[in-house]
Design an enzyme around this catalytic site. Structure first.
Site, mmCIF file in Angstrom:
data_model
loop_
_atom_site.group_PDB
_atom_site.id
_atom_site.type_symbol
_atom_site.label_atom_id
_atom_site.label_comp_id
_atom_site.label_asym_id
_atom_site.label_seq_id
_atom_site.Cartn_x
_atom_site.Cartn_y
_atom_site.Cartn_z
ATOM 1 N N GLY A 1 -2.933 -2.077 -7.376
ATOM 2 C CA GLY A 1 -1.760 -2.950 -7.368
ATOM 3 C C GLY A 1 -1.914 -4.098 -8.347
ATOM 4 O O GLY A 1 -3.009 -4.642 -8.519
ATOM 5 N N GLU A 2 -0.801 -4.480 -8.977
ATOM 6 C CA GLU A 2 -0.832 -5.633 -9.892
ATOM 7 C C GLU A 2 -0.906 -6.943 -9.115
ATOM 8 O O GLU A 2 -1.126 -7.993 -9.707
ATOM 9 C CB GLU A 2 0.404 -5.618 -10.802
ATOM 10 C CG GLU A 2 0.308 -4.528 -11.839
ATOM 11 C CD GLU A 2 1.484 -4.500 -12.809
ATOM 12 O OE1 GLU A 2 2.419 -5.308 -12.664
ATOM 13 O OE2 GLU A 2 1.460 -3.647 -13.710
ATOM 14 N N HIS B 1 0.841 -1.211 0.000
ATOM 15 C CA HIS B 1 0.000 0.000 0.000
ATOM 16 C C HIS B 1 0.874 1.258 0.000
ATOM 17 O O HIS B 1 0.571 2.236 -0.678
ATOM 18 C CB HIS B 1 -0.897 0.028 1.239
ATOM 19 C CG HIS B 1 -1.856 -1.121 1.348
ATOM 20 N ND1 HIS B 1 -1.693 -2.135 2.260
ATOM 21 C CD2 HIS B 1 -2.979 -1.421 0.656
ATOM 22 C CE1 HIS B 1 -2.690 -3.002 2.135
ATOM 23 N NE2 HIS B 1 -3.490 -2.595 1.163
ATOM 24 N N ASP C 1 -3.240 -7.915 -7.388
ATOM 25 C CA ASP C 1 -4.575 -8.440 -7.679
ATOM 26 C C ASP C 1 -4.820 -8.249 -9.175
ATOM 27 O O ASP C 1 -5.599 -7.385 -9.592
ATOM 28 C CB ASP C 1 -5.605 -7.694 -6.829
ATOM 29 C CG ASP C 1 -5.285 -7.827 -5.354
ATOM 30 O OD1 ASP C 1 -5.491 -8.913 -4.814
ATOM 31 O OD2 ASP C 1 -4.775 -6.850 -4.754
ATOM 32 N N SER D 1 0.494 -8.986 1.873
ATOM 33 C CA SER D 1 -0.964 -8.989 1.876
ATOM 34 C C SER D 1 -1.434 -8.718 3.292
ATOM 35 O O SER D 1 -0.806 -9.169 4.267
ATOM 36 C CB SER D 1 -1.470 -10.359 1.410
ATOM 37 O OG SER D 1 -2.818 -10.520 1.780
HETATM 38 P P1 AMP Z 1 -6.410 -4.117 -0.361
HETATM 39 O O1 AMP Z 1 -6.203 -3.305 0.850
HETATM 40 O O2 AMP Z 1 -5.953 -5.528 -0.210
HETATM 41 O O3 AMP Z 1 -7.787 -4.007 -0.933
HETATM 42 O O4 AMP Z 1 -5.435 -3.495 -1.464
HETATM 43 C C1 AMP Z 1 -5.521 -2.154 -1.817
HETATM 44 C C2 AMP Z 1 -4.660 -1.917 -3.046
HETATM 45 O O5 AMP Z 1 -3.315 -2.232 -2.755
HETATM 46 C C3 AMP Z 1 -5.065 -2.804 -4.221
HETATM 47 O O6 AMP Z 1 -4.981 -2.059 -5.422
HETATM 48 C C4 AMP Z 1 -4.036 -3.895 -4.181
HETATM 49 O O7 AMP Z 1 -3.813 -4.511 -5.431
HETATM 50 C C5 AMP Z 1 -2.816 -3.152 -3.697
HETATM 51 N N1 AMP Z 1 -1.881 -4.071 -3.061
HETATM 52 C C6 AMP Z 1 -2.105 -4.849 -1.987
HETATM 53 N N2 AMP Z 1 -1.033 -5.607 -1.730
HETATM 54 C C7 AMP Z 1 -0.101 -5.318 -2.664
HETATM 55 C C8 AMP Z 1 1.203 -5.778 -2.957
HETATM 56 N N3 AMP Z 1 1.800 -6.707 -2.235
HETATM 57 N N4 AMP Z 1 1.841 -5.254 -4.023
HETATM 58 C C9 AMP Z 1 1.266 -4.325 -4.793
HETATM 59 N N5 AMP Z 1 0.042 -3.842 -4.576
HETATM 60 C C10 AMP Z 1 -0.644 -4.326 -3.527
#
Ligand code: AMP
Length: 509
Positions: A149-150, A36, A152, A187
């Site tokens: 983020g890539e 993030h 996902d 994650s």
């Molecule tokens: P989330 O909080 O899991 O919904 O993620 C929020 C954003 O952060 C999304 O666009 C994810 O793809 C990105 N994101 C989460 N973990 C990673 C990571 N390890 N690398 C790159 N982007 C990430």
């Protein structure tokens, strides 16, 4: 600017009106980690827009209620992390704010083509929930850029598709997957992992990273072998697939970049990971008629994206120069073949960071721009042996990719598998105007406008009607008509298309 925390949807509109700036939007579900942080920093470093991070655990995207209840919530720390790393505002709405019972919220369906496999198979309704919340947030926030983020990857494709189908005026910017010290993707859910689960996940991620490395050398992959290895470690595999990165259909042999994506289960935790496999690094092919702005645009793209610049026109011009200069009888096939055996054309950067072209060690950068060469190059480039020879030379230069090539048959003949193909064109009037003011083509400044138009028409006709590799738009090329656009606007448009089609991860040098 005063940093603010916004909790109510009504406050968002007031805030938007007051900031008087475009917005970068970074949606998250909290428990922020380095992935993030990279996303927030990317937004901060990209431009001077205001950065808004949202933290909202979206109930609609949880197919498992226990997962929703247990999702790690660390709001105070998230606020600190966001502000420290570049957020100007944080939006922390409640579920009632996002989905008020009496409001007409539009519940969306994700693209069926993109959500029917991989995670879409086991997580029923998940991507519909993701689309619904992002659509709602975009409607409230109205950002210029959306940062995703890539990690996902399937979600990223589905959201890009949503933006396209709903015709939303927002650009998607992405960052590569950020990994922990042991190779597993960062994650928010990793905090739930036991020591043993982490060990298994590490094995899985490292198998994927290993496959990527191996693919670089061997250019092939056996998914079955990886599945066998994972199963031997008692890893429960939900899926492991080798796919086209953009369509998520089965990878084809001609794909230079493909996706190896998997999901595994460890106890209660489900983990996804993927890598991109590359036969060679990406290539951009830019074709189009004379005077469409190809050279200027291609040079700038090469500079901005740090790619090799392959000016195929200069190669044809250099060869034409040699044939004229040495009075070589190029009409006799045998003689020409003998000559070509001893021709070497190379590009070298000069002290002004421009590129010089050398033929048989002689620098011809300036001389090949003369009207004499312009008037003969199309004829010479229509000779079968010449084309065969130069196409092969061009493919040698592009063997490992990381290149932007300009010409007339790049997307159709030289690099038919280029990842991005552009057909750049402009009206005859516009092209004649440009030629007239082009300081490089000195002769054109002395020719009157109408004669110049006729010359351009004639050149178009010859280029489009020659037997070998005529100038035609490749089926999968994107046409850009440059009339009325500045050079920088065209360059930015092509770079946006490149970033949109090509994973950031494969762009890392
Ligand atoms: P989330 O909080 O899991 O919904 O993620 C929020 C954003 O952060 C999304 O666009 C994810 O793809 C990105 N994101 C989460 N973990 C990673 C990571 N390890 N690398 C790159 N982007 C990430």
């Amino acid at each position: 600017m005063k940093k603010v925390i916004i909790r109510k949807t009504e406050e968002i509109e007031n805030w938007r009106r007051n900031i008087n700036s475009k917005i970068n939007f970074i949606p998250t579900m909290g428990n922020l980690h380095n992935g993030h942080i990279k996303l927030i920093s990317a937004a901060k470093n990209d431009n001077s827009n205001v950065n808004l991070v949202s933290i909202f655990v979206n109930p609609l995207q949880f197919d498992n209620k226990l997962d929703l209840v247990n999702y790690p919530r660390t709001i105070d720390n998230d606020i600190k992390i966001s502000f420290t790393n570049g957020a100007d505002a944080i939006f922390i709405p409640s579920a009632e704010d996002i989905y008020p019972p009496n409001n007409n919220i539009e519940f969306l369906k994700a693209s069926i083509a993109l959500s029917s496999n991989l995670c879409g198979l086991s997580r029923s309704g998940h991507f519909d929930g993701v689309c619904t919340v992002i659509y709602r947030l975009l409607d409230l926030i109205k950002p210029k850029n959306l940062y995703l983020g890539e990690k996902d990857w399937q979600q990223l494709l589905i959201l890009k598709n949503l933006i396209l189908t709903k015709k939303l005026n927002v650009s998607v910017k992405s960052i590569p997957t950020q990994r922990d010290f042991d190779g597993i993707p960062l994650s928010s859910r990793n905090v739930h992992l036991s020591k043993n689960e982490r060990k298994l996940i590490r094995f899985f991620s490292n198998e994927l990273l290993e496959a990527k490395k191996k693919f670089q050398q061997e250019k092939k992959i056996s998914v079955k072998t990886i599945i066998k290895k994972l199963t031997a470690e008692k890893i429960s595999i939900e899926y492991l697939e080798h796919l086209h990165p953009n369509t998520l259909q089965k990878a084809r042999t001609e794909d230079n970049i493909s996706l190896l994506a998997g999901a595994i289960r460890c106890g209660e935790t489900r983990l996804i990971d993927h890598v991109f496999l590359m036969k060679r690094r990406p290539i951009i092919a830019i074709d189009g008629p004379a005077g469409s702005g190809k050279s200027t645009v291609t040079k700038l793209i090469a500079k901005k994206l740090k790619l090799l610049y392959l000016d195929t026109g200069a190669m044809y011009r250099a060869l034409s120069w040699l044939l004229i200069k040495e009075k070589i009888d190029y009409k006799t096939e045998k003689k020409l073949q003998n000559i070509l055996k001893n021709v070497s054309i190379v590009f070298k950067s000069n002290e002004n960071s421009h590129q010089d072209v050398f033929i048989n060690n002689y620098c011809v950068t300036e001389e090949i721009r003369s009207q004499e060469i312009s008037s003969i190059v199309s004829k010479i480039s229509s000779i079968k042996e010449v084309r065969k020879f130069l196409v092969e030379e061009q493919r040698k230069i592009g063997k490992s990719g990381d290149l932007v090539a300009e010409g007339r048959d790049i997307g159709t003949t030289v690099f038919p598998n280029a990842e991005l193909k552009i057909f750049l064109t402009a009206s005859i009037d516009e092209r004649a105007k440009r030629r007239k003011s082009d300081k490089q083509s000195k002769d054109s400044q002395e020719i009157d406008f109408n004669t110049l138009k006729e010359l351009i028409k004639k050149r178009d006709y010859e280029d489009s009607n020659r037997e070998i590799s005529p100038l035609i738009k490749a089926n999968d090329a994107i046409e850009i008509i440059t009339d009325g656009y500045s050079i920088n606007e065209v360059v930015d448009k092509i770079i946006d298309l490149y970033n949109d089609k090509i994973p950031k991860e494969t762009q890392i040098k």
